[in-house]
Design a protein around this motif. Structure first.
Motif, PDB file in Angstrom:
ATOM      1  N   SER A 295     -55.207 -63.552  14.687  1.00 27.33           N
ATOM      2  CA  SER A 295     -56.027 -63.050  13.575  1.00 27.33           C
ATOM      3  C   SER A 295     -57.208 -63.983  13.313  1.00 27.33           C
ATOM      4  O   SER A 295     -57.253 -65.117  13.812  1.00 27.33           O
ATOM      5  CB  SER A 295     -55.164 -62.989  12.321  1.00 27.33           C
ATOM      6  OG  SER A 295     -54.789 -64.303  11.969  1.00 27.33           O
ATOM      7  N   LEU A 296     -58.124 -63.506  12.480  1.00 28.40           N
ATOM      8  CA  LEU A 296     -59.245 -64.352  12.071  1.00 28.40           C
ATOM      9  C   LEU A 296     -58.721 -65.578  11.314  1.00 28.40           C
ATOM     10  O   LEU A 296     -59.218 -66.692  11.486  1.00 28.40           O
ATOM     11  CB  LEU A 296     -60.224 -63.549  11.191  1.00 28.40           C
ATOM     12  CG  LEU A 296     -61.419 -64.329  10.661  1.00 28.40           C
ATOM     13  CD1 LEU A 296     -62.261 -64.905  11.798  1.00 28.40           C
ATOM     14  CD2 LEU A 296     -62.291 -63.458   9.768  1.00 28.40           C
ATOM     15  N   ASN A 297     -57.674 -65.349  10.533  1.00 31.38           N
ATOM     16  CA  ASN A 297     -57.063 -66.452   9.790  1.00 31.38           C
ATOM     17  C   ASN A 297     -56.571 -67.556  10.744  1.00 31.38           C
ATOM     18  O   ASN A 297     -56.757 -68.745  10.492  1.00 31.38           O
ATOM     19  CB  ASN A 297     -55.912 -65.887   8.943  1.00 31.38           C
ATOM     20  CG  ASN A 297     -55.378 -66.931   7.985  1.00 31.38           C
ATOM     21  OD1 ASN A 297     -56.154 -67.694   7.406  1.00 31.38           O
ATOM     22  ND2 ASN A 297     -54.066 -67.010   7.865  1.00 31.38           N
ATOM     23  N   ASP A 298     -55.962 -67.155  11.891  1.00 29.22           N
ATOM     24  CA  ASP A 298     -55.499 -68.136  12.889  1.00 29.22           C
ATOM     25  C   ASP A 298     -56.677 -68.956  13.423  1.00 29.22           C
ATOM     26  O   ASP A 298     -56.572 -70.167  13.625  1.00 29.22           O
ATOM     27  CB  ASP A 298     -54.856 -67.438  14.100  1.00 29.22           C
ATOM     28  CG  ASP A 298     -53.607 -66.646  13.740  1.00 29.22           C
ATOM     29  OD1 ASP A 298     -52.986 -66.974  12.716  1.00 29.22           O
ATOM     30  OD2 ASP A 298     -53.269 -65.703  14.494  1.00 29.22           O
ATOM     31  N   LYS A 299     -57.794 -68.255  13.669  1.00 27.81           N
ATOM     32  CA  LYS A 299     -58.971 -68.927  14.237  1.00 27.81           C
ATOM     33  C   LYS A 299     -59.524 -69.949  13.254  1.00 27.81           C
ATOM     34  O   LYS A 299     -59.861 -71.080  13.610  1.00 27.81           O
ATOM     35  CB  LYS A 299     -60.052 -67.877  14.584  1.00 27.81           C
ATOM     36  CG  LYS A 299     -59.620 -66.940  15.706  1.00 27.81           C
ATOM     37  CD  LYS A 299     -60.500 -65.704  15.817  1.00 27.81           C
ATOM     38  CE  LYS A 299     -59.776 -64.665  16.676  1.00 27.81           C
ATOM     39  NZ  LYS A 299     -60.247 -63.315  16.547  1.00 27.81           N
TER      40      LYS A 299
END
Ligand code: FO1
Length: 315
Positions: A295-299
């Motif tokens: 996810s964008l959150n992981d990035k």
């Protein structure tokens, strides 16, 4: 704060996206691999630059990691039906616009660095300084039989990685000059991050350009590498075949060997904790986290982790 990332395609672009989201204007530089570039139908195609551009612009086909989402393939179909069977490289219609415009600008005499700046500006990407590793041609060539070399995209896309990797060379690297701003960008960076890209096929070509490796070594900024290999396998792509083919262990330890004495901090995935000591013995400071970016959150989380381990924080 100045951050420079060295990136290939899919894996690199994901991390670059994380940094892009948390950094301010003029803080993020990306030096991108162009060893995979190819010419088809008279068009100049830069897959890794395009993957980074499309990812940052929110245009990328996230499932594939390359190309434009919801793209159509009418032109390729017409080429195939009317004229040629040379259709192994899937160029979508929207994607085609990028290759046509890039080729036109190059033909007018603009350097690839300037063309990339223009493309980014048109895509609304003014917050990032994306640059090719060189304006000269460097080609990653894969030896698949004794003394038989094929270009990377032929190995990867046309022949679907079916051949053994016996050797890899970066044709043209000896004579190629770094992109006009590349060395200065490296020198002025607070952090230089080697993205989780294929070390040999994506980062190797960048390091092979005369002067880049030396500048990186001398650079005062903190140098960080993120492992592209977790539990003995890459998340995507043929990094395992390239590492093994060039005599490196297919593991985060093999990656650490490859970047030895070039990098200060090694970001190891939490699934590979058992490798920490061996990597530390190579001279790295090792930091462990979840490096998988779905996810964008992981990035964003991984980007922040890298800044923190390097002693910096996004404002
Ligand atoms: N990768 C594929 O596996 N198959 C394709 O047909 C393909 C087409 C393609 C077109 C434009 C582009 O920018 C990238 C494309 N890629 C394709 C991805 C590319 O070959 C690789 O992912 C990178 O070169 C490796 O970093």
């Amino acid at each position: 704060m100045k951050i420079t990332t060295l990136s290939g395609g899919v894996g690199g672009a994901k991390l670059v996206k994380g940094f892009y989201d948390i950094l301010n204007e003029n803080e993020l530089n990306v030096i991108c691999n162009t060893g995979d570039d190819l010419e088809l139908f008279g068009l100049y195609i830069c897959p890794d630059l395009d993957i980074v551009m499309y990812t940052l612009a929110g245009l990328v086909d996230e499932e594939k990691g390359w190309g434009v989402k919801n793209d159509t393939f009418h032109c390729l179909k017409a080429l195939n039906e009317l004229y040629t069977r040379e259709n192994w490289f899937n160029i979508g219609d929207y994607d085609l616009a990028t290759h046509i415009y890039r080729t036109e600008l190059l033909a007018k005499g603009y350097s690839l660095t300037t063309v990339t700046e223009i493309l980014c500006k048109n895509l609304g990407l003014e917050k990032v300084n994306l640059q090719p590793m060189s304006d000269d041609r460097v080609r990653t060539m894969v030896m698949v039989k004794p003394n038989v070399y094929i270009p990377f995209q032929e190995y990867f896309v046309k022949r679907k990685c079916q051949d053994p990797v016996l050797n890899v060379v970066y044709e043209g690297a000896e004579k190629a000059k770094p992109g006009v701003k590349v060395l200065e960008t490296i020198t002025n960076s607070d952090i230089i991050v080697i993205c989780p890209s294929n070390p040999i096929a994506s980062i190797g070509p960048i390091l092979s350009v005369k002067g880049i490796r030396e500048h990186l070594k001398k650079a005062k900024g903190v140098k960080v590498a993120v492992t592209p290999i977790i539990q003995g396998a890459p998340l995507k792509g043929p990094a395992d075949k390239f590492m093994a083919g060039m005599g490196y262990q297919v593991s985060a330890l093999g990656v650490a060997e490859y970047y030895k004495s070039l990098v200060d901090i090694f970001i190891l995935d939490e699934r590979d904790t058992h490798l920490k000591n061996s990597i530390e013995k190579l001279g790295y400071s090792v930091h462990i986290t979840d490096t998988v970016m779905n996810s964008l959150n992981d990035k964003v989380k991984l980007s922040k982790f890298i800044l923190e381990t390097s002693g910096l924080k996004a404002e």
